[in-house]
Each structure stands twice: as C-alpha cells, then as structure tokens.
Write a protein that holds these residues in place. Structure first.
Motif, PDB file in Angstrom:
ATOM      1  N   LEU A  61       0.835  -1.210   0.000  1.00  0.00           N
ATOM      2  CA  LEU A  61       0.000   0.000   0.000  1.00  0.00           C
ATOM      3  C   LEU A  61       0.867   1.256   0.000  1.00  0.00           C
ATOM      4  O   LEU A  61       0.513   2.261  -0.620  1.00  0.00           O
ATOM      5  CB  LEU A  61      -0.955  -0.002   1.199  1.00  0.00           C
ATOM      6  CG  LEU A  61      -1.994  -1.132   1.241  1.00  0.00           C
ATOM      7  CD1 LEU A  61      -2.922  -0.968   2.437  1.00  0.00           C
ATOM      8  CD2 LEU A  61      -2.798  -1.191  -0.050  1.00  0.00           C
ATOM      9  N   ALA A  64       2.289   1.593  -3.507  1.00  0.00           N
ATOM     10  CA  ALA A  64       1.270   1.897  -4.510  1.00  0.00           C
ATOM     11  C   ALA A  64       0.637   3.271  -4.318  1.00  0.00           C
ATOM     12  O   ALA A  64      -0.148   3.704  -5.150  1.00  0.00           O
ATOM     13  CB  ALA A  64       0.181   0.832  -4.471  1.00  0.00           C
ATOM     14  N   GLY A  65       0.944   3.936  -3.214  1.00  0.00           N
ATOM     15  CA  GLY A  65       0.405   5.279  -3.031  1.00  0.00           C
ATOM     16  C   GLY A  65      -0.976   5.311  -2.415  1.00  0.00           C
ATOM     17  O   GLY A  65      -1.695   6.287  -2.538  1.00  0.00           O
ATOM     18  N   LEU A  66      -1.365   4.221  -1.749  1.00  0.00           N
ATOM     19  CA  LEU A  66      -2.654   4.265  -1.049  1.00  0.00           C
ATOM     20  C   LEU A  66      -2.466   4.778   0.373  1.00  0.00           C
ATOM     21  O   LEU A  66      -3.374   5.352   0.954  1.00  0.00           O
ATOM     22  CB  LEU A  66      -3.312   2.885  -1.026  1.00  0.00           C
ATOM     23  CG  LEU A  66      -4.019   2.507  -2.321  1.00  0.00           C
ATOM     24  CD1 LEU A  66      -4.488   1.069  -2.266  1.00  0.00           C
ATOM     25  CD2 LEU A  66      -5.193   3.437  -2.587  1.00  0.00           C
ATOM     26  N   GLY A  68      -0.120   7.342   2.619  1.00  0.00           N
ATOM     27  CA  GLY A  68       0.775   8.456   2.319  1.00  0.00           C
ATOM     28  C   GLY A  68       1.754   8.790   3.427  1.00  0.00           C
ATOM     29  O   GLY A  68       2.783   9.420   3.190  1.00  0.00           O
ATOM     30  N   ALA A  69       1.434   8.339   4.640  1.00  0.00           N
ATOM     31  CA  ALA A  69       2.183   8.863   5.785  1.00  0.00           C
ATOM     32  C   ALA A  69       3.341   7.967   6.210  1.00  0.00           C
ATOM     33  O   ALA A  69       3.631   7.833   7.379  1.00  0.00           O
ATOM     34  CB  ALA A  69       1.234   9.078   6.963  1.00  0.00           C
ATOM     35  N   PRO A  83       3.517   8.087  -5.999  1.00  0.00           N
ATOM     36  CA  PRO A  83       2.188   7.778  -6.529  1.00  0.00           C
ATOM     37  C   PRO A  83       1.051   8.324  -5.668  1.00  0.00           C
ATOM     38  O   PRO A  83      -0.056   8.513  -6.162  1.00  0.00           O
ATOM     39  CB  PRO A  83       2.156   6.245  -6.554  1.00  0.00           C
ATOM     40  CG  PRO A  83       3.180   5.830  -5.565  1.00  0.00           C
ATOM     41  CD  PRO A  83       4.230   6.888  -5.577  1.00  0.00           C
ATOM     42  N   PHE A  84       1.327   8.589  -4.391  1.00  0.00           N
ATOM     43  CA  PHE A  84       0.250   9.119  -3.548  1.00  0.00           C
ATOM     44  C   PHE A  84      -0.196  10.478  -4.061  1.00  0.00           C
ATOM     45  O   PHE A  84      -1.375  10.788  -4.091  1.00  0.00           O
ATOM     46  CB  PHE A  84       0.730   9.237  -2.096  1.00  0.00           C
ATOM     47  CG  PHE A  84      -0.340   9.699  -1.158  1.00  0.00           C
ATOM     48  CD1 PHE A  84      -1.268   8.794  -0.665  1.00  0.00           C
ATOM     49  CD2 PHE A  84      -0.451  11.030  -0.794  1.00  0.00           C
ATOM     50  CE1 PHE A  84      -2.282   9.211   0.184  1.00  0.00           C
ATOM     51  CE2 PHE A  84      -1.455  11.449   0.054  1.00  0.00           C
ATOM     52  CZ  PHE A  84      -2.377  10.540   0.545  1.00  0.00           C
TER      53      PHE A  84
END
Ligand code: ATP
Ligand code: MG
Lengths: 262, 457
Positions: A61, A64-66, A68-69, A83-84
């Motif tokens: 995740l 894949a940019g799902l 962000g933190a 990607p985020f």
C-alpha cells in the motif's frame, strides 16, 4: 514483439527497478512496517514472504500510493516516485489487491474496459488490452457474464488481469492465489512466467513457501514488520547454514517459529 | 493522467449502468415514489373533496330517526345534501341505524360502524316543528374530535334551517338568549320582534329561486341564501380570486402533496445514490479506483454527476406522472420548473454526499439519512402544509422549519404551482438562494470530509 518489449525497457538487466529504503509505517501509532529496505530488479519475480500480519500488504500500500504517511524512501528507475500525490506515477504500477475488488454488477469485459479507460486506453489499444487480459485470465468464454456469477477462482483471475491491463513496468501482486484451486493456481503461475518472459517485473507476495520457491528469482522474508532475510533460495539456505533447506526450514531457523501454527 | 471530467463521467456512466441493471434499485427509484404520490394524492383528493366546486371535507354523521314524521324525514333528506356531512346510513340502507339514544352512545363508545357522531331525532320532533316550537335534537359524540363536531354542527344547522325554511330561527335565538341569561319575558319579546322581522324578510325572498348551491360563485345579484346561516351571519362576503391558468380542480393540498412526495422521494433516491460511495468503500473498489491514475476527487464528483442525472430523471418521471393523474399544471412555466428542479437536485445531492462521506458504514448512512429525511419532510411541509399553520407553531419549530432544505424547495414549488411565480420572483429567488447555499455548503463539506478521509497523509 518480445524483442520490441525488451528493447523498450531502458533499464539494463539486474539494475534496480524499485528501491525501498528504511520504509516505516504505523497505523495510529502501532508500527506495522519498521524500516525495511529491499530492491526489485528489472525483469525478475521478487518474492515477498511472511506470515499473516507480517506487514506485506502495508508495504504494498505504501509503494502503490494508497498510504501516504510513511517514512523512508521509495525510488523507481533511480528517480523520485510519489504515486500518492502524482497520478502519472500511479500509471507506472499495476496493483492486484489482496481483497477482490470488482464491480459485481458489471460483466468481466465491462470491468476490464472501465479500468482500461481509467488508465487512459481507448480505441484499438483498449480492445487489444482487453483481449489480452481475457486471455491471461482464461475468461474469454465468460467475458459477457456478470462478475457476480463467476466462481471464486474466476474472480481471482479477473482481479489479476485488471492489474496488468495497462502493462505496467512493475506489477505488485498481493497474494493473488488465495482461495484458488491447484489448477487455477497453475494457470496463474503460467501467466506470471509468461509476463516475466516478456521482460516484466513482478513483486509477488505470499505466505506459501512452496510457491515462492517455484516461482521467484529472489525473495525477502518479512516478519513482524522487519526483513529477516533476503536473497535467492540457495543464498538463504546458506545463510542459515543448512544447504538444501526449504524456505519452510529457513523461516523456522530465522524466527525460531513455525511459519503457520497448524 | 486523464482529465478530471472525463474520469468522473466514466465512473458515473459505470454507476448508471449498474443502476439500471439493478431491478430492485430501479423499483425503489421510480415505482415506489409513483405509488406514494398516487396514494397520498388520492387520499388528499378524497378527503378534501377536490372533485367538486367546494373543497370541503365531509364528516361521517349517523342519524337515528326515532320520530318517523314527515318533518323528521324532511330533516334527514336535508342532511343528505348538506355540504359538510356525509350521512349514514345511505338512503338505500335505512334500518341499519341505532334505535335509541343509548344505543347511539354505545355505537360512539365502541366505534361501531365507525360512528363518532350520531344525531338522534327524538319522538315528537315533527309535532314540535309543526307547533312552531324549538325541537330537541341530540348528538352523541366523541369529544376527542372537535374538528368533526364543528362540521357536524354546521351541517345540522344548515339542514334544519332548510327544512324549516328558517321559520324557527327567532325561537332558536330566544332560546339561546335565555340560555345566556336573559329573563324569559324579555326573551319572549325578542322572539316576537324577530318573528316580525323574519316575516318581513321572507316576503322579500319569497320570489327567490331554489336557494342552496345554485350559484357557488357568489355573484352579487344572486338571492341571499337564508339557509346558510353562517354565511348570512357574517359581515364578510367571499370574493373569489382564481388565478387565470390554475385549474379549478387543483387545491392547495393536492399541489402540496404532489410536490411534497416528489421532493421526499427524491431525497430517498439520491441518498441511495450517495450510498454507492460507501458501498465502493466497503467492497474495495474505491481503493482500486485510488490506484488508477485519475485525480482522486473525480471519484466524489462522479457521484455528484450520477445523482444529478438520476435525480433529474426521477423528478421528470414523478412530476409528469403527477401532472397526468392530478392535473396540477406542472409544466405551465417550464423554465422555472427546470430551475427549481435543478436547484432541488443540487441541494439534495450535496446533502446525500455529505451523509455518505461522513458515514463509515452503509448502516450508519441509512439510519442517519432516513431520520433526517423524515424529519425534514415533516418539518419542511412535504407531508402537510405546515407553512400555513406557521402562526400556531412554537418559535423553535418555525426556525427548525427554515433549516430544512425541504421547506425551501417546497416553497419554491408551491410558489410556482399556486401563485404562478416565475423564478425571477423575489420569494422564489430567495428559496433558490437558500437551496444553492445549502448545496454549496454541504458539497464543500463532503469534499473536505472525503479529502480528509482518503487523501490526507
Ligand atoms: N487498516 C489497518 N488499521 C490498523 N492496523 C492495521 C490495518 N491494516 C493492517 N494493520 C496491522 O498492521 C500489521 C500488518 O498488517 P498487513 O496487512 O500489512 O499484514 P500482511 O503481511 O499483509 O498479512 P496477511 O498475510 O494476513 O495479509 C498487522 O498487525 C495488522 O493488524
Ligand atoms: Mg496482506
């Protein structure tokens, strides 16, 4: 065709396509991934192994940019990769989520067409991509049926085909064989070997050691958010000083625990 | 990376396709509201008697004629045509009625044959009337139905005056003055005095045609109707102000019900649309969309698009249906109608999206939205025209009413249907302004919630 794809791949073999360094992520203060580093080389199938809750999905995740933190670094082809924030970076990845995520009220073909369009495909390119994806998933005959009428294995295959629809440079597969019978599993393995033969790069997540041994060029073993070993199967066996060991044995040696408490 | 609008439209089209494939959803979206509008419309129509020229509810009144004289039968006949009661038993069913005051009381107490008011004409009624003295009539009633009682009183008075041709009103007056404390001798003098007056007047009206109901329009030349006591006692006369284009069959209540049910069902429909966002979240497809190279806000926007398309379809279907069945003259001013529809859809959609982005589960969204929709519909006047009782509402309710988007939508539609206000009318503009402020505020809030939940690090 094959030669064309190889020529198009600007990255020389064995160079790192994706570099992950010191990646950490915590859910509401509870660490799930703790400073892991690994790289995936162009053209290989990289196995990402670990028991339930090890942090495999979380890692995917983040890449894949799902999520962000996270902290740490993720680089693609030696360059910045976000990607985020950047939709264009998302297009460079194909992700097959662990949970089935399909529109059940649409047909298999409609699912493929929708995501094809969302990835910017149109016209003959879209048609070709859909045809290829249907072949990859072996669903040509059932393309016009609603997904809710598919069997579990068929849904899995469609889930996989959706991730590869736009022929991304890197394919992230999160346990694509869960709940699949041996026949469908072999079909998926064949499909993945076919993709590797085309020069594609794959991150393959599983907790089945036999699978990884059969399929992967290199593996990393993750346990409680940390990577406890990595390399080829043979290298790992050497690492635990028992040549010829299976990954099962490796895992037991590295963690002092059985892989699954069966 | 593809355009914001293109991806929003792709996603909305996908949802539309699924919407039309889901039969149950379709049923809920279109047939159910049609059924509701029908039921409520016809209920309103029959209660309010909108078919006739006089929009007046009729109250069921049972009558027991214990006298059987010519006069009592005359009174029953007059009651049958009285404007405020619907007399039971029907003419062809006579003999079903209670046979004594006691039985009448029993009927009311037990609600037998749905009786709540029973007029008992005692023995001797005919003789009293013939002798020119005031007869005793008794009505067994349920005191918990004051509204019906009032209408029954008017009906009985009407019928009595008609049957006795007004001959007894001086005596009635005398009796009530006595009841008010006048000494019997003075009362008697008063009766004599009134009687002379009555005869004088009766002479003037003798030539008048059939009195009752001949001219409901109340043109000034018609003979005064001596039997309509209430109208006769009031210093005021009605001056009918009928809007030129408004069909005479349209009553305020009917216009209210068609618009109100439509707005309420629109809210339910669009709430279902908004909840597809939650469904996508729960099924994991939202995550898959987040993986695709599209601007992520376009996913939320696609739901707005979807709601706008479905809401517009729903409104057109419902309003056309209401028009065909109830002739509310909905399409008289298509521009105003379109603007009102658009504004209502915008406000309701944003409201739905707000609930959908706030709720964490489908259940939460359903519970909250059902509650809000019902409260807003009731307060905002979708069920009954609360606006017209506003004076008797507590201040809190008046404020709460204005906080519902239903209120503003309803007042826009009512203004258009009833007062034929164009969209440029200041009252309509005010309603539109509130609807759009509501739409923008709720839309912005849902946008923020969506971003905070899904797009913040
Ligand atoms: N959404 C979430 N909120 C809070 N904690 C989470 C969440 N998702 C995962 N976790 C926690 O993070 C840790 C890693 O979970 P993750 O899903 O990455 O493991 P995994 O290796 O994919 O396991 P599996 O093989 O079961 O899929 C676990 O302890 C899990 O409980
Ligand atoms: Mg997982």
């Amino acid at each position: 065709m094959l030669a064309l794809f190889k020529a198009m791949a600007s990255v020389p073999p064995n160079a790192a396509l994706l570099e992950v360094s010191e990646l950490s992520y915590a859910y509401d203060g509870r660490p799930a991934v703790c400073g892991i580093s690994f790289d995936i080389r162009a053209g290989e199938i990289f196995g990402f192994l670990g028991p339930n809750g090890a942090g495999k999905t979380t890692t995917i995740l983040c890449i894949a940019g799902l999520l962000g933190a996270w902290t740490g670094g993720i680089r693609m082809n030696g360059g910045d990769f976000a990607p985020f924030r950047r939709a264009a970076d998302r297009a460079r990845l194909g992700v097959v989520p662990q949970e089935l995520a399909l529109y059940e009220e649409l047909t298999g073909r409609e699912n493929l067409e929708l995501f094809g369009r969302l990835y910017g495909l149109a016209g003959t390119a879209l048609g070709a991509a859909v045809t290829r994806a249907l072949a990859l998933s072996g669903l040509e005959e059932r393309a016009a049926d609603l997904v809710k009428k598919y069997s579990g294995g068929m849904k899995r295959r469609l889930n996989l085909a959706l991730g590869d629809l736009h022929r991304p440079g890197l394919l992230l597969l999160d346990e694509p064989t869960v709940g699949v019978d041996p026949q469908s599993r072999n079909h998926i393995f064949e499909a993945l070997r076919g993709l590797r033969a085309e020069g594609r790069t794959i991150l393959y997540t599983t907790h089945y050691m036999e699978e990884a041994q059969k399929l992967c060029d290199r593996v990393a073993v993750i346990h409680e958010g940390r990577i406890i070993g990595s390399g080829t199967a043979a290298e790992l066996a050497q690492q635990v000083e028992s040549p010829g060991a299976t990954l099962e044995d490796v895992f037991l040696k590295l963690t002092g625990r059985k892989l699954r408490d069966e | 990376m593809i355009g914001f609008l293109r991806s929003a439209w792709l996603l909305a089209r996908k949802d539309l396709r699924m919407f039309f494939r889901d039969r149950t959803g379709m049923l809920l979206g279109f047939l159910l509201p049609v059924a509701l509008v029908t039921v409520f419309g016809f209920v309103m129509k029959s209660i309010m008697g909108a078919d006739g020229d006089e929009a007046m509810p009729r109250v069921r009144l049972w009558v027991a004629d214990l006298d059987g004289s010519e006069e009592s039968r005359g009174l029953v006949a007059a009651l049958r045509v009285a404007s405020t009661v619907s007399l039971q038993p029907e003419a062809e069913q006579e003999g079903l009625e209670p046979e004594s005051l006691e039985e009448a009381q029993e009927w009311v107490a037990e609600g037998k044959n749905n009786a709540h008011h029973v007029l008992v004409i005692p023995q001797g009624y005919g003789a009293d009337v013939a002798a020119g003295s005031v007869p005793r009539l008794e009505i067994a009633r349920d005191p918990g139905r004051p509204m019906e009682s009032r209408l029954v009183s008017i009906g009985v008075m009407q019928a009595f005056m008609q049957q006795t041709e007004g001959r007894l009103w001086p005596a009635l007056m005398g009796r009530s003055m006595e009841g008010a404390g006048m000494d019997p001798a003075s009362a008697q003098t008063l009766v004599g005095f009134m009687e002379s007056a009555r005869q004088l007047m009766a002479g003037v009206f003798a030539a008048a045609d059939e009195p009752a109901g001949a001219d409901a329009g109340g043109s000034p030349r018609a003979a005064p109707d001596l039997t309509d006591f209430t109208a006769w006692m009031s210093p005021a006369t009605f001056v009918d102000v009928q809007r030129g284009d408004r069909p005479s069959t349209l009553t305020l209540q009917l216009a209210q019900v068609v618009a109100g049910m439509t707005v309420m069902m629109l809210m339910f429909g669009l709430m279902a649309v908004a909840s597809t966002l939650i469904e996508e979240r729960e099924k994991g497809t939202l995550r898959r969309l987040f993986l695709a190279p599209l601007e992520r806000e376009s996913i939320l926007f696609s739901k707005f698009l979807l709601a706008a398309v479905i809401g517009a379809m729903q409104l057109v279907v419902l309003l056309t249906y209401g028009e065909l069945v109830f002739r509310v003259n909905m399409f008289r001013d298509p521009v105003t109608l379109a603007i009102l529809m658009l504004s209502t859809v915008a406000a309701v959609t944003s409201f739905g999206m707000l609930v959908a982005s706030w709720a964490r589960t489908q259940k939460q969204a359903e519970g909250l939205s059902t509650l809000l929709i019902l409260v807003m519909s009731a307060l905002g006047g979708a069920w009954f025209p609360v606006q017209y009782f506003e004076g008797s509402l507590p201040a809190v309710a008046r404020v709460a009413m204005r906080c519902t988007l239903t209120h503003w939508s309803m007042s826009g539609f009512q203004g258009m249907l009833w007062y034929e206000r164009p969209w440029t009318d200041s009252a309509t503009l005010a309603a539109l302004g509130v609807l759009w402020s509501f739409a923008l505020a709720a839309g912005a809030m849902s946008w923020m919630l969506f971003r905070r939940r899904h797009l913040s690090r």
